[in-house]
Design an enzyme around this catalytic site. Sequence first.
Site, PDB file in Angstrom:
ATOM      1  CB  SER A  14      -0.764   0.059   1.220  1.00 45.43           C
ATOM      2  OG  SER A  14      -0.140  -0.020   2.444  1.00 45.43           O
ATOM      3  CB  CYS A  76       0.898  -5.422   1.875  1.00 50.29           C
ATOM      4  SG  CYS A  76      -0.177  -4.472   2.657  1.00 50.29           S
ATOM      5  CG  ASN A  77       1.843  -8.845   6.963  1.00 48.12           C
ATOM      6  OD1 ASN A  77       2.185 -10.061   7.428  1.00 48.12           O
ATOM      7  ND2 ASN A  77       2.591  -8.058   7.030  1.00 48.12           N
ATOM      8  CB  CYS A 185       1.880  -3.766   9.476  1.00 45.10           C
ATOM      9  SG  CYS A 185       1.843  -2.731   8.442  1.00 45.10           S
ATOM     10  CB  THR A 186       5.914  -4.898   5.196  1.00 45.11           C
ATOM     11  OG1 THR A 186       4.742  -3.890   4.437  1.00 45.11           O
ATOM     12  CG2 THR A 186       5.593  -6.138   4.774  1.00 45.11           C
ATOM     13  CG  HIS A 187       3.849   0.683   6.184  1.00 48.29           C
ATOM     14  ND1 HIS A 187       3.021  -0.194   5.539  1.00 48.29           N
ATOM     15  CD2 HIS A 187       3.939   1.955   5.815  1.00 48.29           C
ATOM     16  CE1 HIS A 187       2.837   0.689   4.474  1.00 48.29           C
ATOM     17  NE2 HIS A 187       3.369   1.923   4.486  1.00 48.29           N
TER      18      HIS A 187
END
Length: 254
Positions: A14, A76-77, A185-187
């Site tokens: 995203s 992205c999970n 979450c990759t962020h």
Amino acid sequence: MNAHSSAPIGIFDSGVGGISVLKEAVRQMPREHFIFFGDTKNAPYGTKSKEDVLNLCRGIVEMLLQKGCKAIVIACNTATSAAAAFLRAEYASLPIIGMEPALKPASLIRQDGIVLSLATPGTIAGEKYAHLYALYGEGVASLPCPGLMEFAERGELAGERLNRYLRELFAPYSDQKVEAVVLGCTHYVFLKDAIQAFFPGVPLIDGNEGTVRQLIRRLDALNLLAPPDAAGKVELLSSGGPEAIAQMKALLEL
Ligand code: DGL
């Protein structure tokens, strides 16, 4: 699909979170050509409906296939939870690698304390997470974190505002023995230092390394790994324009 080993690998998220996966992919697969797409204009995904996220993912996969990608990594999970099963059914011959919060490795670390699992509201509400939780959820507190990915999007990786958010998030667990924190979450991988400060010495677990290992396995099985003489390359694309690309470059340390 008649993919060629020298074709690119598409990676999307995203926004900038997937850059943490791309970084690991470049580290493990330096000869590959990666095309990364960050859907900054439509971020966050984690507070959208499953249908909306699925539709956005469909459009992105189509675009990456137009560019000749031999495989897709959903970095992205949230998007994996909403869309991976549908995309795999729609593109049966395309290797699609997704992500899930690392509850399984965390469950191996936990002894008599608890695991904090941080993810977006969409990921935690999804069926995929419920399934994972049924298997590895013992001693796990699931913390939906609306608004947290935005810190990484803004490049705000430290500071009082972030610390205040995290302090409130972790306050209910201040008297508990936290033995692992899952970055689902990759962020959040970019917020590691700020999170670690609340839990000195506690392992923070993300799924990036395992995801890339899985990508290598899938490509290898299909004879689609880049040839040994290939020169690696990274292309960054975003729905958010030049500022978003600049932010991605900074996080990728290009
Ligand atoms: N990076 C995404 C993930 O791994 C989600 C961030 C968002 O768009 O809410 O879940």
